[in-house]
Design an enzyme around this catalytic site. Structure first.
Site, PDB file in Angstrom:
ATOM      1  N   ASN A  29       0.839  -1.191   0.000  1.00 19.50           N
ATOM      2  CA  ASN A  29       0.000   0.000   0.000  1.00 19.50           C
ATOM      3  C   ASN A  29       0.879   1.248   0.000  1.00 19.50           C
ATOM      4  OD1 ASN A  29      -2.373   1.559   0.180  1.00 19.50           O
ATOM      5  ND2 ASN A  29      -2.193   1.676   2.406  1.00 19.50           N
ATOM      6  N   ASP A  78      -3.633  -3.571  10.776  1.00 19.08           N
ATOM      7  CA  ASP A  78      -3.471  -2.253  11.391  1.00 19.08           C
ATOM      8  C   ASP A  78      -3.303  -1.228  10.280  1.00 19.08           C
ATOM      9  OD1 ASP A  78      -3.528  -3.197  14.045  1.00 19.08           O
ATOM     10  OD2 ASP A  78      -1.420  -3.799  13.879  1.00 19.08           O
ATOM     11  N   LEU A  79      -4.258  -0.338  10.127  1.00 20.37           N
ATOM     12  CA  LEU A  79      -4.285   0.606   9.022  1.00 20.37           C
ATOM     13  C   LEU A  79      -2.989   1.414   8.933  1.00 20.37           C
ATOM     14  CD1 LEU A  79      -5.901   1.954   6.735  1.00 20.37           C
ATOM     15  CD2 LEU A  79      -6.788   3.563   8.435  1.00 20.37           C
ATOM     16  N   ASP A  80      -2.331   1.327   7.767  1.00 23.03           N
ATOM     17  CA  ASP A  80      -1.130   2.115   7.457  1.00 23.03           C
ATOM     18  C   ASP A  80       0.014   1.887   8.444  1.00 23.03           C
ATOM     19  OD1 ASP A  80      -2.485   3.165   5.310  1.00 23.03           O
ATOM     20  OD2 ASP A  80      -3.060   5.017   6.327  1.00 23.03           O
ATOM     21  N   GLU A  81       0.053   0.727   9.078  1.00 24.14           N
ATOM     22  CA  GLU A  81       1.103   0.474  10.058  1.00 24.14           C
ATOM     23  C   GLU A  81       1.879  -0.812   9.773  1.00 24.14           C
ATOM     24  OE1 GLU A  81      -0.201   0.767  14.082  1.00 24.14           O
ATOM     25  OE2 GLU A  81      -1.234   2.678  13.793  1.00 24.14           O
TER      26      GLU A  81
END
Length: 284
Positions: free
Chosen positions: A190, A226-229
């Site tokens: 991403n 975990d979003l964007d992690e």
């Protein structure tokens, strides 16, 4: 004499003799090492290695794996062996913002990225014309709270049927479920904006402009629940100033996001990225 080029990546607990064991077996095959990188993580005592080598013409991957088996068993290695000539397949996911998608397609067209786009998946119709011009199958999979699980299953089935090596979220504005994130772990990349401080929600560049930030940037990472992690692969920042407008911030952000995502995809496809817990080892 004609040769086949292979890429070997391996990881295991660090012990004396790993490099010698691998290179000795390769030498016994008549292979010539073209590139070699290694890293020892002292905190976990984990060893990582990537070797690109040329083997005599006619030698198959099974032949190489068979020769390496004693070393693999001795050090309990986790290995991946790929043929460099094989063109990896990718599936690109996109929403309305198509700058990262277009950059990827261009870098593939000029040969900087060695990949075949098996499909473009969009939750809107905006990129259908682009797919038609590039003769790439286009899949419109609109996502809502009601059909999210069903559409994710279609996406997963598409990746399996296409034999995709990587799923690329090129500004795909949908969050993967925990289930899909786990099933594609290490095979989905991403891109997102990254600032200090972090700005979430709508119009992040406008938020950054209002706060007077001096740096904007982007981060490419593996997708996790975990979003964007997820584990970070590549990043870039650029200085900005009070003299720039919010629209200038957006324009710079588009450029950075496109470059960072393309570099991350290239590193992954060339087998230069290895997962190390919540981090990555990147052999540039």
């Amino acid at each position: 004499m004609a040769t086949n080029t292979f890429i070997l990546v391996l990881s295991c607990d660090d012990k004396p003799g790993i490099v010698a064991a691998v290179t000795t077996e390769l030498a016994g095959l008549g292979a010539n090492i073209a590139e070699s990188s290694q890293f020892w993580d002292r905190h976990t005592n984990s060893f990582f290695m990537r070797i690109a080598f040329q083997a005599p013409d006619g030698m198959l991957r099974d032949d190489v794996e068979r020769a390496l088996r004693p070393a693999v068993d001795r050090f309990q290695m986790r290995i991946t062996l790929t043929e460099a000539a094989r063109k990896p397949k990718i599936i690109i996911l996109v929403s309305k913002f198509d700058h990262a998608l277009l950059h990827l397609l261009y870098q593939i067209r000029v040969g900087w990225l060695n990949a075949e786009v098996a499909a473009i998946v969009c939750n809107h119709e905006d990129s259908r014309r682009t797919a038609e011009l590039e003769a790439i199958p286009y899949h419109h999979l609109p996502v809502s709270k009601i059909n999210k699980a069903e559409q994710e299953e279609k996406l997963l089935r598409l990746t399996q049927e296409a034999g995709a090596d990587l799923v690329v979220l090129a500004r795909y504005m949908q969050v993967f479920s925990d289930n899909l994130s786990k099933r594609l772990y290490g095979k989905a990349i991403n891109i997102h904006h990254s600032f200090l401080p972090s700005f979430k929600g709508a119009k992040p560049y406008h938020q950054a402009h209002e706060r007077g930030v001096k740096l904007i940037g982007a981060t490419a990472h593996y997708v996790t629940s975990d979003l964007d992690e997820g584990p970070i692969i590549e990043q870039e920042t650029e200085r900005v100033s009070h003299a720039l407008t919010a629209e200038d911030f957006v324009a710079s952000g588009r450029d950075i996001e496109s470059r960072v995502l393309a570099r991350a995809v290239k590193l992954h496809l060339e087998r230069r990225v290895m997962l190390n817990g919540h981090k990555t080892v990147v052999f540039s």
